[in-house]
Enzyme design. Structure first.
Site: not given
Ligand code: HEM
Length: 362
Positions: A215-216, A265, A109, A77, A87, A91, A103, A81-82
């Protein structure tokens, strides 16, 4: 000379491997245009200065993720976010200064994992000890490698990471951070608009579905999906799944509890996230809409059926995401401390003193 020939041969080999990787993706029926290696990046830029960079990052994370499996999600993540904001320039790591807030002060964040920041710092210290000339590997490259190795460590497929990103001297303004990171309630329109904008059109609907497959692994806080549970269950969510989630989040406003983004999983990098979406068991609105929206639904269905199609497209999309608006060559800097810009160089200082002196001559 021989060394240079060797370097260009290995670069050519690396490009061929990437082409093969993208060819595999095309063969699996994925539509995205092949991403190119951005000008200024290469696969052998640390060949002289830090030949073991990849092994050092990989070995560190093998140990660290076996101690804390959630670190893999945190690092993946962090790279996202970076890259989406200004880019892939590290940052996101910069601390606040009197001139600019970090940021990390922007709401999207707030829940980045402190352990992920610490891991990047630890890796950099290890690299600084082992590379020739100290701080040669940029913080942005460490973020990109750490994201890839996190995926691999949790069972995902590997992909090549072009290197040579440079670090920015400034964080992005908070307004930009908020605009460039879509929220958990986003619909497909919003997400496609943001993806298109931050990537200059390079990321499309297929990339959106594949990258959301991040999000897997990992978790979401109750506050990220409570609107789907209260006052009533979101119509697109399975009722039994909602009842389970209400046990974790029995009311709104609970900030310290989390649920797995992929409840089947939760720590494995596989395609079950998409199977969940087909079964109406996605955690976030921004996840579930990928199956309700006709533009992205066929891609979700394909990835739910084929782990291979997902992992090939994820690799190709990460290759693109990891090269968004990179700084290269003499742009930016390689930060000595990932959390602060380098102090103005003595040459820079001398020049500005000279310029000031000149302006005082009447
Ligand atoms: C494009 C639309 C996306 C949205 C709207 C989104 C939104 C979110 C949100 C809301 C969370 C949970 C934050 C929390 O409640 O603490 C999350 C977690 C996460 N996101 Fe995304 N995300 C997106 C794309 C991505 C991408 C592109 C990746 C990586 C390739 C990613 C990887 C992750 C990971 C791994 C987590 C879990 C983080 C943790 O357990 O610490 N996400 N995301």
């Amino acid at each position: 000379m021989a060394a240079r020939r060797g370097a260009s041969a290995s670069a050519a080999l690396a490009v061929a491997v990437v082409a093969a990787l993208l060819g595999a993706s095309a063969a699996a029926g994925e539509a995205s245009a092949p991403p190119l290696v951005a000008p200024g990046l290469s696969f052998d830029c640390y060949k002289q200065s830090c030949p073991n960079v990849e092994a050092i990052v990989r070995d560190f994370l093998k140990g660290a993720i076996s101690q804390d499996v959630g670190l893999a999600a945190g690092l993946l993540r962090l790279h996202f976010h970076d890259c989406f904001v200004q880019g892939c320039d590290a940052s996101i790591l910069l601390d606040s200064t009197p001139a600019m807030p970090s940021e990390r002060q922007a709401p999207p964040n707030w829940t980045l994992r402190p352990a992920a920041f610490k891991a990047i710092n630890d890796i950099r210290h290890r690299l600084d000890r082992e590379c020739r000339g100290g701080a040669v590997v940029s913080c942005a490259d460490v973020l990109a490698l750490a994201a890839r190795d996190s995926v691999v460590e949790r069972g995902g497929r590997s992909y090549m990471v072009p290197l040579g990103r440079r670090d920015s001297a400034n964080p992005a303004p908070l307004g930009q951070v908020n605009a460039d990171l879509p929220g958990p309630d986003s619909n497909v329109d919003t997400m496609l608009r943001v993806l298109g904008r931050v990537s200059g059109g390079a990321l499309d609907a297929t990339d959106l579905v594949a990258l959301s497959g991040g999000h897997t692994i990992g978790v979401g806080h109750c506050t990220s999906f409570e609107k789907r549970l209260f006052p009533g269950t979101d119509a697109t969510m399975d009722a039994g799944f909602a009842a389970q989630l209400r046990k974790t989040c029995p009311a709104t406003g609970i900030v310290d509890r989390t649920a797995a983004l992929d409840f089947v999983t939760p720590v494995d990098f596989d395609n079950k996230y998409y199977v969940n979406l087909v079964n109406r068991k996605g955690l976030l609105t921004s996840d579930q809409v990928l199956f309700t929206d006709g533009r992205t639904r066929p891609v979700v269905a394909r990835f739910a059926k084929s782990q291979r199609a997902f992992s090939n497209q994820f690799a190709a999309s990460m290759l693109k995401m990891g090269q968004l608006k990179v700084l290269t060559g003499s742009q930016g800097q390689v930060r000595r401390n990932c959390f602060a810009p380098n102090p103005a160089s003595s040459t820079g200082l001398l020049l500005s003193v000279a310029a000031e002196a000149e302006s005082l001559v009447f």
